[in-house]
Motif scaffolding. Structure first.
Motif, PDB file in Angstrom:
ATOM      1  N   GLY A  74       0.613  -1.274  -0.029  1.00  0.00           N
ATOM      2  CA  GLY A  74      -0.128   0.015  -0.016  1.00  0.00           C
ATOM      3  C   GLY A  74       0.815   1.163  -0.077  1.00  0.00           C
ATOM      4  N   MET A  75       2.252   1.207   0.318  1.00  0.00           N
ATOM      5  CA  MET A  75       2.949   2.414   0.324  1.00  0.00           C
ATOM      6  C   MET A  75       3.174   2.705  -1.105  1.00  0.00           C
ATOM      7  SD  MET A  75       5.506   1.506   3.368  1.00  0.00           S
ATOM      8  CE  MET A  75       6.601   3.021   3.069  1.00  0.00           C
ATOM      9  N   TYR A  76       3.719   3.931  -1.156  1.00  0.00           N
ATOM     10  CA  TYR A  76       3.923   4.587  -2.588  1.00  0.00           C
ATOM     11  C   TYR A  76       5.409   4.988  -2.356  1.00  0.00           C
ATOM     12  CZ  TYR A  76      -1.134   5.467  -3.773  1.00  0.00           C
ATOM     13  OH  TYR A  76      -2.185   5.280  -3.874  1.00  0.00           O
ATOM     14  N   ILE A  77       6.109   4.861  -3.638  1.00  0.00           N
ATOM     15  CA  ILE A  77       7.416   5.001  -3.698  1.00  0.00           C
ATOM     16  C   ILE A  77       7.880   5.654  -5.114  1.00  0.00           C
ATOM     17  CG2 ILE A  77       8.095   2.414  -4.400  1.00  0.00           C
ATOM     18  CD1 ILE A  77      10.573   2.946  -3.021  1.00  0.00           C
ATOM     19  N   ASP A  78       8.594   6.825  -5.101  1.00  0.00           N
ATOM     20  CA  ASP A  78       8.920   7.222  -6.328  1.00  0.00           C
ATOM     21  C   ASP A  78       9.971   6.290  -7.282  1.00  0.00           C
ATOM     22  OD1 ASP A  78       7.535   9.505  -6.074  1.00  0.00           O
ATOM     23  OD2 ASP A  78       8.897  10.432  -4.854  1.00  0.00           O
ATOM     24  N   ALA A  79       9.795   6.223  -8.436  1.00  0.00           N
ATOM     25  CA  ALA A  79      10.555   5.513  -9.469  1.00  0.00           C
ATOM     26  C   ALA A  79      10.659   6.045 -10.448  1.00  0.00           C
ATOM     27  CB  ALA A  79      10.162   3.914  -9.528  1.00  0.00           C
ATOM     28  N   ASP A  80      12.046   5.909 -11.270  1.00  0.00           N
ATOM     29  CA  ASP A  80      12.336   6.174 -12.575  1.00  0.00           C
ATOM     30  C   ASP A  80      12.473   4.910 -13.473  1.00  0.00           C
ATOM     31  OD1 ASP A  80      12.306   8.911 -11.838  1.00  0.00           O
ATOM     32  OD2 ASP A  80      14.368   9.201 -11.447  1.00  0.00           O
ATOM     33  N   GLY A  81      12.413   5.007 -14.792  1.00  0.00           N
ATOM     34  CA  GLY A  81      12.584   4.061 -15.458  1.00  0.00           C
ATOM     35  C   GLY A  81      11.287   3.461 -15.731  1.00  0.00           C
ATOM     36  N   PRO A  82      11.195   2.011 -16.313  1.00  0.00           N
ATOM     37  CA  PRO A  82      12.498   1.034 -16.553  1.00  0.00           C
ATOM     38  C   PRO A  82      13.662   1.647 -17.640  1.00  0.00           C
ATOM     39  CG  PRO A  82      10.390   0.034 -16.656  1.00  0.00           C
ATOM     40  CD  PRO A  82       9.950   1.303 -16.563  1.00  0.00           C
ATOM     41  N   THR A  83      14.635   1.258 -17.333  1.00  0.00           N
ATOM     42  CA  THR A  83      15.695   1.633 -18.635  1.00  0.00           C
ATOM     43  C   THR A  83      16.788   0.581 -18.353  1.00  0.00           C
ATOM     44  OG1 THR A  83      16.994   3.360 -19.307  1.00  0.00           O
ATOM     45  CG2 THR A  83      17.204   3.023 -17.130  1.00  0.00           C
ATOM     46  N   GLY A  84      17.810   0.585 -19.258  1.00  0.00           N
ATOM     47  CA  GLY A  84      19.035  -0.105 -19.069  1.00  0.00           C
ATOM     48  C   GLY A  84      19.065  -0.944 -20.517  1.00  0.00           C
ATOM     49  N   VAL A  85      20.286  -1.334 -20.720  1.00  0.00           N
ATOM     50  CA  VAL A  85      20.703  -2.015 -22.277  1.00  0.00           C
ATOM     51  C   VAL A  85      20.866  -3.444 -21.939  1.00  0.00           C
ATOM     52  CG1 VAL A  85      21.343   0.331 -22.875  1.00  0.00           C
ATOM     53  CG2 VAL A  85      23.007  -1.360 -21.974  1.00  0.00           C
ATOM     54  N   PHE A  86      20.529  -4.158 -20.727  1.00  0.00           N
ATOM     55  CA  PHE A  86      21.134  -5.550 -20.705  1.00  0.00           C
ATOM     56  C   PHE A  86      19.774  -6.205 -21.209  1.00  0.00           C
ATOM     57  CE2 PHE A  86      21.524  -9.305 -17.806  1.00  0.00           C
ATOM     58  CZ  PHE A  86      22.681  -9.865 -18.301  1.00  0.00           C
ATOM     59  N   THR A  87      19.584  -6.419 -22.040  1.00  0.00           N
ATOM     60  CA  THR A  87      18.268  -6.852 -22.560  1.00  0.00           C
ATOM     61  C   THR A  87      18.464  -7.588 -24.256  1.00  0.00           C
ATOM     62  OG1 THR A  87      15.979  -6.495 -23.353  1.00  0.00           O
ATOM     63  CG2 THR A  87      17.457  -4.665 -23.760  1.00  0.00           C
ATOM     64  N   PRO A  88      17.978  -8.827 -24.442  1.00  0.00           N
ATOM     65  CA  PRO A  88      18.128  -9.345 -25.828  1.00  0.00           C
ATOM     66  C   PRO A  88      17.394  -8.471 -26.737  1.00  0.00           C
ATOM     67  CG  PRO A  88      17.309 -11.045 -24.187  1.00  0.00           C
ATOM     68  CD  PRO A  88      17.205  -9.633 -23.547  1.00  0.00           C
TER      69      PRO A  88
END
Length: 315
Positions: A74-88
């Motif tokens: 139930g808590m809220y948390i700030d987040a950026d992304g998703p991001t990253g280049v480790f992906t097929p």
């Protein structure tokens, strides 16, 4: 001990789009306000409705301790992304996946995605010191469901000791033509990358995700306060760097106008060269291997590993 946190989009609407193997930047409460910490997604965009991150508790780790002890449903948390280049780039290709410890997070995201949305075969090697290794049961279930496409080995290093080099070599032999994804300890990734080249892999087929063990940069292995010296725009700045903050955070707290943009290790706007001392990065997605060889680091991802660190932004 590990904990999987499931996030729902607070704004509702369309699901958040991401690629297997990417990460979120979570803003964790700290003494000096919110601080960013990167955590790989262990969920698959092809299977899971929500975003999952799996966090291993790190002794002395402020971020992982807060997530384990304070974060609740139930808590809220700030987040950026998703991001990253480790992906097929292509899930239809045959893949070889190697993970150790908390490096299983992005690897299991890639694994589930490749099996659900791809057509190729997957070889997985997962090393863990834990008897109840995270995702071990999931991997066993996937091996039964995709018995003709998935070959998996879960190696308990607590019971069986360090995996022999020859066994690593045997796992990688015959993988030429596959894409190899490595995430875990630096020593394991270095050994696998070297053996892979000897086994016929091309350098462009080898992908690795470099981040500090546990994906939590604050641990007892790092000095708490170090003397930092930075060259920026022709000026020299010296201060006591509280190593609980990454270099960029510490510089901004000192009123030093360090260059930055994404703060997630992707854009490379905050790159600088290590002149003296040792520095470790949580992630290095924004740098290529040649830059890393030249001691280039990202300020938004860097912690000191030794006393007397000197860095130069005027590169």
């Amino acid at each position: 001990m590990s904990l999987t946190v499931v996030f729902e989009h607070a704004g509702g609407g369309e699901p958040i789009e991401y690629l297997p193997g990417q990460f979120l930047t979570l803003w964790i409460p700290g003494k000096a306000g919110l601080v960013p910490r990167n955590y790989s997604l262990s969920s698959s965009p092809h299977i899971d409705d929500d975003l999952h991150v799996t966090v291993q508790r790190v002794l002395g780790g402020r971020a992982s301790t807060w997530i384990h002890d304070e974060l609740s449903p139930g808590m809220y948390i700030d987040a950026d992304g998703p991001t990253g280049v480790f992906t097929p780039g292509d899930l239809t290709l045959d893949l070889t996946l190697v993970a150790s410890g908390s490096g299983i997070g992005p690897i299991v995201s890639i694994l589930k995605s490749a099996l659900a949305a791809g057509t190729g075969k997957v070889n997985l090697l997962y090393l863990s010191r834990m008897d109840d290794a995270p995702f071990a049961e999931d991997i066993e279930a996937l091996a039964l469901e995709y018995e003709h496409r998935l070959t998996s080995t879960v190696w308990n290093s607590h019971r069986r000791g360090r995996i022999p080099v020859e066994q690593l070599r045997a796992f990688l032999v015959g993988g030429a033509g596959r894409e190899l994804y490595l995430c875990g300890s630096t020593s394991l990734m270095n050994a696998c990358a070297e053996l892979a080249v000897d086994s016929g892999y091309e350098q462009h087929q080898i992908h690795r995700e470099d981040f500090l063990s546990g994906t939590d940069p604050i641990s007892d292995s790092l000095p708490r306060v170090v003397k930092a010296k930075v060259q920026l725009f022709g000026e020299t700045h010296t201060w006591a760097w509280n190593n609980e903050a990454v270099l960029l955070e510490s510089m901004l707290e000192q009123g030093i106008a360090a260059p930055f943009s994404c703060r997630s290790g992707i854009c490379s706007a905050c790159q600088c060269r290590v002149v003296a001392g040792d520095v470790v990065m949580n992630r290095a997605d924004g740098l290529d291997p040649e830059q890393i060889e030249q001691n280039i680091v990202l300020a938004c991802q860097s912690h000191a590993m030794s006393e007397g660190v000197e860095l130069d932004f005027d590169i």
